[in-house]
Write a protein that holds these residues in place. Structure first.
Motif, mmCIF file in Angstrom:
data_model
loop_
_atom_site.group_PDB
_atom_site.id
_atom_site.type_symbol
_atom_site.label_atom_id
_atom_site.label_comp_id
_atom_site.label_asym_id
_atom_site.label_seq_id
_atom_site.Cartn_x
_atom_site.Cartn_y
_atom_site.Cartn_z
ATOM 1 N N ASP A 82 0.986 -1.143 0.059
ATOM 2 C CA ASP A 82 -0.070 0.008 -0.055
ATOM 3 C C ASP A 82 0.661 1.004 -0.012
ATOM 4 N N ARG A 83 2.104 1.450 0.851
ATOM 5 C CA ARG A 83 2.796 2.462 1.071
ATOM 6 C C ARG A 83 3.670 2.770 -0.033
ATOM 7 N N LEU A 89 2.304 2.423 -9.168
ATOM 8 C CA LEU A 89 1.393 1.874 -10.018
ATOM 9 C C LEU A 89 0.579 2.992 -10.519
ATOM 10 N N ARG A 90 0.162 3.862 -9.622
ATOM 11 C CA ARG A 90 -0.840 4.995 -9.879
ATOM 12 C C ARG A 90 -0.058 5.903 -10.706
ATOM 13 N N ASP A 114 -11.114 -5.238 -7.448
ATOM 14 C CA ASP A 114 -10.798 -3.958 -7.947
ATOM 15 C C ASP A 114 -10.275 -4.392 -8.995
ATOM 16 N N ASP A 115 -10.657 -3.485 -10.026
ATOM 17 C CA ASP A 115 -9.819 -3.425 -11.351
ATOM 18 C C ASP A 115 -9.601 -1.758 -11.829
ATOM 19 N N SER A 116 -8.402 -1.367 -11.519
ATOM 20 C CA SER A 116 -8.011 0.078 -11.779
ATOM 21 C C SER A 116 -6.771 0.367 -11.987
ATOM 22 N N ARG A 117 -6.775 1.519 -12.651
ATOM 23 C CA ARG A 117 -5.108 1.986 -13.111
ATOM 24 C C ARG A 117 -4.891 3.168 -11.890
ATOM 25 N N GLN A 118 -5.692 3.284 -11.136
ATOM 26 C CA GLN A 118 -5.442 4.325 -9.765
ATOM 27 C C GLN A 118 -5.675 3.540 -8.497
ATOM 28 N N PHE A 123 -6.769 -5.308 -1.259
ATOM 29 C CA PHE A 123 -7.798 -5.445 -0.399
ATOM 30 C C PHE A 123 -7.463 -6.792 0.584
ATOM 31 N N THR A 124 -7.893 -6.865 1.845
ATOM 32 C CA THR A 124 -7.647 -7.726 2.994
ATOM 33 C C THR A 124 -8.132 -9.050 2.748
#
Length: 505
Positions: A82-83, A89-90, A114-118, A123-124
Motif C-alpha cells: 500500500d505504502r 502503479l498509480r 478491484d480493477d483500476s489504474r489508480q 484488499f485484505t
C-alpha cells in the motif's frame, strides 16, 4: 523491442509433448501474477523502470498486474505494498486487478474486487477466505505429498478463471516470479503449460521468467527491492501456511508472530480446533505451532494472547466418530480394476503366501473362499470416514464441564491427547485390525460445520452395533446439495463497496 515468446526450458525426453499449432491469436498483453512478495515485486519494479527492455510498451498499457486475494496475508505485507508499490502503479497508470474466490464451490466463481489504474489499497479479503474454509472444516492446510493445494485453489484456480474470461481464445504472456535458484520449479511450470497448450490445441499463455533470465537469485532480488524502495521486503505467505519453514526461517516466522500477536492467536486457535478433532493434524503434521512457540521461551506474549482468545471464544462440544475401512489389496486392483463392485474377502484382506501357492488364481480371479485362517493376511488401513456433530454450545468452561459430565454418565474414558494435551471423553477406541471405528466427545471453539457422508450412520451401525450419537445433536444435518454447474463458462462477478461494506454484484 520484442520479448522472447516462451522461456525455452527443455522438455523432459521421457515425456514428449505434442507441438502446439502455430496459428493462434496473441492478445499482446503481459500478465504479472503478483503475490506481494519480493520476487514478483522485483519484476514489477523492473517493468516500471524499463518497459521496452522487457518487451512492453513505453506507457505500460499492455501490462496487467493480477493479485489473487486469499484473505490471510500478513498485515505488514499489505502495508508495504500500500505504502511503497501502489503509488508507483498509480503514477504509471498500470492496471491492477484484484480477484478472490466467490465462495466454497467452484460454481461460486471469481469475484473482481478491484480493477483500476489508480488502485488505492490491497484488499485484505474477499467473500470467501482460505481461513473460512479451514475453520468450517475444523482443520489446517494439508501437507500431503508436498502439494500446496490451498495455493492452487485460492490463487492458481482464480488466476486461470479470470484469464479465461479476460482473454478468451487469445494468448497472453504470463510473467512468473521464480528466481535463479528455482530452475526446477520453472522447468516444471513450463512443462505443465506446454501440456495444457497442447491439450487445448492452442497457446493459452506463454510462461516468462524475468528473474531467471536476469540471473537474479533470492539475495539479489531482495537487494534490488531494498535499493529501489528503501525498505526490506518480507516474505509473502498466509499466516497459517504449513510451509512457513520454507517461506521464512523459524526465527523470522516467530518474530513475525510476535509482531502480530492477534494473527498468531487466530492461527493457534485454528490449530487447536484441528487437533481437537484429529490429534494427528497439527500445523506441521504431528508437530504443532504451539509446541514450537513454547520451546524457546521467547513467545510468552503470543501464547498469552492465544490463551485469552481461547477463553473468550464461544465453544462447542463435538461428537467425533470415525470409521477406518480396510484398504483394497493389490489383487483386488489387479482383478477388479479401478472400481470394485463385487468384493471378495481378498479384496480387503490380503491372501497369505501360503494361500497364493496353495490356491492359485483361476482364469478370472482367485477362487479361495477364505475358510482357512492360514489364508487370511493382515488388512491395511484404508479410507477413513468422519462424522462431526455439535451436541452442546456455550462458554469454554461450560463445554469442558459438559464433556466430563457425559464421561461420568456414560462411563467414558477421559484422556488427554499425546501431542495436544486436549481432553477427550472416549467411548470407542479404534482397534488394530480393519475395519474399525472410534468415537469421542471434545470441547473446542465453535464454528465447525456438522458434516458426515450420507451412508455414514448405516456403515457405523453395521460395524459397531450402535445407533446414533451419545449426545443429542443440536441441529439436523443439512440436506446434501446437488452439484452446481456453470455450463462450462467462467463465472466472474464484480464487487461493490458501499460504506466500507463489500457487496457482490
Amino acid at each position: 523491442m520484442s520479448a522472447p515468446a516462451l522461456f525455452d526450458l527443455p522438455a523432459p525426453a521421457s515425456a514428449p509433448v505434442a507441438a502446439v499449432p502455430a496459428t493462434f491469436r496473441r492478445s499482446g498483453i503481459t500478465v504479472l501474477s503478483y503475490g506481494l512478495g519480493a520476487d514478483s515485486t522485483a519484476i514489477l519494479l523492473m517493468f516500471l523502470a524499463d518497459p521496452e527492455r522487457y518487451g512492453l510498451r513505453a506507457d505500460l498499457s499492455d501490462l496487467v498486474v493480477v493479485h489473487a486475494v486469499t484473505g490471510d496475508e500478513w498485515p505488514d505485507s499489505l502495508s508495504y505494498v500500500d505504502r511503497l508499490v501502489l503509488p508507483l502503479l498509480r503514477r504509471a497508470r498500470v492496471r491492477l486487478v484484484q480477484i478472490a474466490r466467490g465462495g466454497p464451490e467452484d460454481a461460486d466463481g471469481v469475484v473482481i474486487l478491484d480493477d483500476s489504474r489508480q488502485p488505492r489499497q490491497i484488499f485484505t479479503q474477499g467473500p470467501w477466505r482460505l481461513s473460512d474454509e479451514l475453520r468450517a472444516a475444523g482443520t489446517v492446510p494439508q501437507m500431503a505429498n508436498g502439494r500446496r493445494t490451498c495455493s492452487i485453489k485460492f490463487k492458481g484456480w482464480c488466476l486461470d478463471l479470470w484469464a479465461s474470461h479476460e482473454f478468451g481464445t487469445s494468448s497472453f504472456r504470463r510473467a512468473i516470479g521464480y528466481h535463479a535458484g528455482e530452475m526446477g520449479r520453472a522447468e516444471k511450470d513450463t512443462g505443465i503449460q506446454r501440456r495444457l497448450n497442447a491439450e487445448a490445441g492452442r497457446t493459452i499463455c506463454e510462461p516468462h521468467y524475468p528473474l531467471i533470465l536476469a540471473a537474479m537469485d533470492r539475495t539479489a532480488v531482495e537487494a534490488y527491492v531494498l535499493e529501489q524502495l528503501g525498505e526490506p521486503i518480507r516474505k509473502s505467505y498466509c499466516a497459517q501456511c504449513p510451509f512457513s519453514g520454507v517461506c521464512a526461517s523459524r526465527d523470522a516466522h516467530e518474530e513475525r508472530l510476535r509482531a502480530h500477536p492477534h494473527v498468531a492467536a487466530d492461527v493457534l486457535r485454528m490449530e487447536y480446533v484441528s487437533q481437537a478433532l484429529n490429534e494427528r493434524v497439527a500445523l506441521y503434521g504431528t508437530t504443532s505451532l504451539r509446541k514450537r512457540l513454547t520451546e524457546d521461551g521467547a513467545n510468552t506474549a503470543v501464547l498469552d494472547a492465544f490463551a485469552v482468545s481461547l477463553d473468550q471464544a464461544p465453544h462447542a462440544v463435538y461428537e467425533v466418530r470415525r470409521i477406518y475401512f480396510a484398504a483394497r489389496t493389490e489383487e483386488c486392483r489387479r482383478w477388479h480394476g479401478g472400481s470394485c463392485r463385487a468384493p471378495r474377502w481378498w479384496c480387503r484382506q490380503p491372501r497369505t503366501e501360503e494361500c497364493v501357492q496353495g490356491h492359485p488364481a483361476g482364469r478370472f480371479e482367485p477362487w479361495c473362499s477364505g475358510y482357512w485362517d492360514s489364508c487370511r493376511g493382515q488388512a491395511k488401513k484404508g479410507q477413513a470416514w468422519r462424522s462431526v456433530r455439535t451436541v452442546f454450545e456455550g462458554t469454554r468452561r461450560s463445554a469442558e464441564t459438559y464433556v466430563r459430565a457425559m464421561a461420568v454418565a456414560y462411563d467414558m474414558r477421559l484422556e488427554r491427547g499425546e501431542h495436544s494435551g486436549i481432553e477427550r471423553a472416549h467411548y470407542m477406541t479404534a482397534g488394530d485390525s480393519y475395519p474399525t471405528a472410534s468415537a469421542y466427545l471434545v470441547a473446542a471453539p465453535a464454528g465447525v460445520h456438522d458434516k458426515q457422508r450420507p451412508r455414514f450412520e448405516e456403515r457405523f451401525t453395521q460395524l459397531t452395533g450402535r445407533v446414533g450419537t451419545v449426545g443429542t445433536p443440536l441441529r439436523e444435518l443439512p440436506e446434501p446439495a446437488p452439484r452446481r454447474r456453470t455450463g462450462g463458462a467462467p463465472v466472474i462477478r464484480r464487487s461493490k463497496t458501499i460504506g466500507g461494506v463489500m457487496l457482490i454484484a
